[in-house]
Design a protein around this motif. Sequence first.
Motif, PDB file in Angstrom:
ATOM      1  N   UNK A   4       0.819  -1.208   0.000  1.00 26.63           N
ATOM      2  CA  UNK A   4       0.000   0.000   0.000  1.00 26.63           C
ATOM      3  C   UNK A   4       0.854   1.258   0.000  1.00 26.63           C
ATOM      4  N   UNK A   5       2.094   1.154   0.459  1.00 23.33           N
ATOM      5  CA  UNK A   5       2.953   2.335   0.501  1.00 23.33           C
ATOM      6  C   UNK A   5       3.374   2.816  -0.868  1.00 23.33           C
ATOM      7  N   UNK A   6       3.285   1.950  -1.877  1.00 14.80           N
ATOM      8  CA  UNK A   6       3.654   2.319  -3.235  1.00 14.80           C
ATOM      9  C   UNK A   6       2.411   2.779  -3.985  1.00 14.80           C
ATOM     10  N   UNK A   7       2.234   4.077  -4.096  1.00 20.18           N
ATOM     11  CA  UNK A   7       1.108   4.666  -4.813  1.00 20.18           C
ATOM     12  C   UNK A   7       1.620   5.875  -5.592  1.00 20.18           C
ATOM     13  N   UNK A   8       0.816   6.347  -6.519  1.00 20.47           N
ATOM     14  CA  UNK A   8       1.198   7.556  -7.248  1.00 20.47           C
ATOM     15  C   UNK A   8       1.364   8.728  -6.285  1.00 20.47           C
ATOM     16  N   UNK A   9       0.485   8.769  -5.282  1.00 20.72           N
ATOM     17  CA  UNK A   9       0.551   9.861  -4.308  1.00 20.72           C
ATOM     18  C   UNK A   9       1.858   9.812  -3.517  1.00 20.72           C
ATOM     19  N   UNK A  13       4.826  12.582  -3.485  1.00 24.04           N
ATOM     20  CA  UNK A  13       5.244  13.205  -2.229  1.00 24.04           C
ATOM     21  C   UNK A  13       6.755  13.109  -2.046  1.00 24.04           C
ATOM     22  N   UNK A  14       7.329  11.946  -2.379  1.00 21.62           N
ATOM     23  CA  UNK A  14       8.764  11.747  -2.214  1.00 21.62           C
ATOM     24  C   UNK A  14       9.577  12.527  -3.241  1.00 21.62           C
ATOM     25  N   UNK A  15       9.075  12.577  -4.473  1.00 22.37           N
ATOM     26  CA  UNK A  15       9.851  13.184  -5.559  1.00 22.37           C
ATOM     27  C   UNK A  15       9.613  14.679  -5.693  1.00 22.37           C
ATOM     28  N   UNK A  16       8.435  15.135  -5.305  1.00 26.72           N
ATOM     29  CA  UNK A  16       8.085  16.521  -5.573  1.00 26.72           C
ATOM     30  C   UNK A  16       7.432  16.625  -6.940  1.00 26.72           C
ATOM     31  N   UNK A  17       6.698  17.691  -7.159  1.00 24.83           N
ATOM     32  CA  UNK A  17       5.915  17.824  -8.392  1.00 24.83           C
ATOM     33  C   UNK A  17       6.794  17.800  -9.638  1.00 24.83           C
ATOM     34  N   UNK A  18       7.946  18.472  -9.588  1.00 30.02           N
ATOM     35  CA  UNK A  18       8.797  18.577 -10.775  1.00 30.02           C
ATOM     36  C   UNK A  18       9.363  17.219 -11.192  1.00 30.02           C
ATOM     37  N   UNK A  19       9.996  16.507 -10.250  1.00 29.11           N
ATOM     38  CA  UNK A  19      10.585  15.201 -10.583  1.00 29.11           C
ATOM     39  C   UNK A  19       9.509  14.193 -10.946  1.00 29.11           C
ATOM     40  N   UNK A  20       8.360  14.268 -10.281  1.00 28.30           N
ATOM     41  CA  UNK A  20       7.270  13.345 -10.610  1.00 28.30           C
ATOM     42  C   UNK A  20       6.819  13.564 -12.052  1.00 28.30           C
ATOM     43  N   UNK A  74      20.964  11.976  -2.625  1.00 24.17           N
ATOM     44  CA  UNK A  74      19.946  11.578  -1.661  1.00 24.17           C
ATOM     45  C   UNK A  74      18.534  11.937  -2.066  1.00 24.17           C
ATOM     46  N   UNK A  75      18.344  12.366  -3.315  1.00 29.06           N
ATOM     47  CA  UNK A  75      17.013  12.771  -3.769  1.00 29.06           C
ATOM     48  C   UNK A  75      16.252  11.607  -4.399  1.00 29.06           C
ATOM     49  N   UNK A  76      14.941  11.676  -4.294  1.00 31.39           N
ATOM     50  CA  UNK A  76      14.067  10.705  -4.954  1.00 31.39           C
ATOM     51  C   UNK A  76      13.840  11.241  -6.363  1.00 31.39           C
ATOM     52  N   UNK A  77      14.559  10.682  -7.348  1.00 33.77           N
ATOM     53  CA  UNK A  77      14.656  11.282  -8.676  1.00 33.77           C
ATOM     54  C   UNK A  77      13.579  10.785  -9.629  1.00 33.77           C
TER      55      UNK A  77
END
Length: 557
Positions: A4-9, A13-20, A74-77
């Motif tokens: 359940x932790x793996x969702x688009x949301x 949240x982890x990547x930020x709007x730009x990276x997402x 360390x970023x979620x890319x």
Amino acid sequence: MDTEGLTEASLQELAGARSFARGLGYRDAVSAVEIGDSWITATVHGTEPYLVELTLDDPGGLSGECDCPYGQEGNFCKHLVALGLTVLAQRESLPRQRKAARRRGQDLDAWLSALSRDELLALMREQIGEDRKLRSRLELRASSARGDVSGVRSRIRELLDIGPFARYGYVEYADARAYADQAGQAVSAIVALSRSGRAADAIDAAREAMRLLADAVDSVDDSDGGLGQVGDALADAHLEACRAARPDTEELARWLVAHALGAFDDGLIDIDPLDYEDILGGQGMSTLRELATKAWRSKRKGWAEKALMERLAKAGGDVDTVIAVYAADLAASGHTHLLIAGELDGAGRTEEALQWAVRGIRDTRDLATVDTALVDYLCDRYARAARLSDAVALRRDHFRARLTLLTYRQLRAAAQAADCWPTEREKALTLLRADAEGQRHGSRVLIDALLDDKDLDAAWQAATAVGADDRQWLLLADQARADRPADALDIYLRLAEPLTQQTGNTVYERLVNLLLSIRDCRRRLGTEDEFAAHVQALRAAHRRKRNLMRLMEEQGM
């Protein structure tokens, strides 16, 4: 096997709007997806192929790593986003694949457990025959375990040699991570040597590794800080070895002081001598302080010498020594005087603190360059001691030296507290008028000061007499619009005209804001028809500026 932790949301949240958003375009670049029980790996093809791994059951929730430059920080890319979205596209089969991976792991563990010693050795020999890196790591471990100090140190020198990674004598960014990983193996060997009962040899090996790393660091692009992490680990390994071996305390003290004073010139390995206090004991710490003091006395303005003395003195609660270190190299700005005052305040020696602050002002040749924090500190002390006239005098002198809006405000606050602002204000404005007439400062502080005082008539007169910049004219118009709409209208029209010849959303927003002010002035003057004609002419001339037209429509123009 919760997914359940793996969702688009969660990805967004982890990547930020730009990276997402950028990750959406990389879904077709994902290949070689491998799903384990709690992890998922893949290759994502970007500027080059990147190795990507998602961890599904991390204690902190979903996490991931990527070896792209952004991910290494360390970023979620975007590459992690692309893998996550790819996995979500097959969400229904994910639990089954994770279950199968866990079963395979259990089967492998059971099979290995059932093998005999000879069978395991044969398997290991097969693997080290095919994997040179694995063979190298195991050879190093074997040397450490059997206490082959000569072999370990020879291998450490090889691991810290930049030669295999360097192009023209320099390790580029693309190869720096591999070099750092290899250097990390050297640290592991030192730790293993220490834990195998050869801690004294581990100390020597650690110090040699520090020298080699110091030699290498200037020839490696360590933008990601990989070598910094190796340096931290090497410092920890040295400390652990010293705790185990308990070396001669005088020799250790000498080495620590030499390291702190930059004898190895690495700038990479940060060792705090106080971490060794339990090893040095009373006698060793005494030697350490004596050596540090001797070094400082021979070079009182040396940065490293001052830092070491200050560190030891503060740790020992020796305020007088801290002050002596500061006092030996007083900054012309008074900043050092302020540091001394702070130390004395902390020790409850408030009168001495005040004296040092006063001396800082006195020793400063030009109040225009004084540390403003020192002025603030001293004025605060004066105010608490009800020495309001002294606070005003200091603020007055500081204002005369700087002539800024900030120093004017500070003078005003001090003079109002002392109930002498009218007199001080007239003197201050006289200085500002002379400054404005001489045009030494393009900002024309006089206008800002009068506006800050809410003295609109005087500000308007000054602007007319000595001039003002566009920002100040706009402030004048905004403040005068209710009572002097015609004057304000002239200013708005003048400021709006050049904007009509420019493009860009920021320009359009400024222009529309001015048009709103123009409309308000026209309403106050009863000339709304002229505003309507103005807007119509603008629309006709600039109809191709679609964003400007949209903004005007939103405001009913």
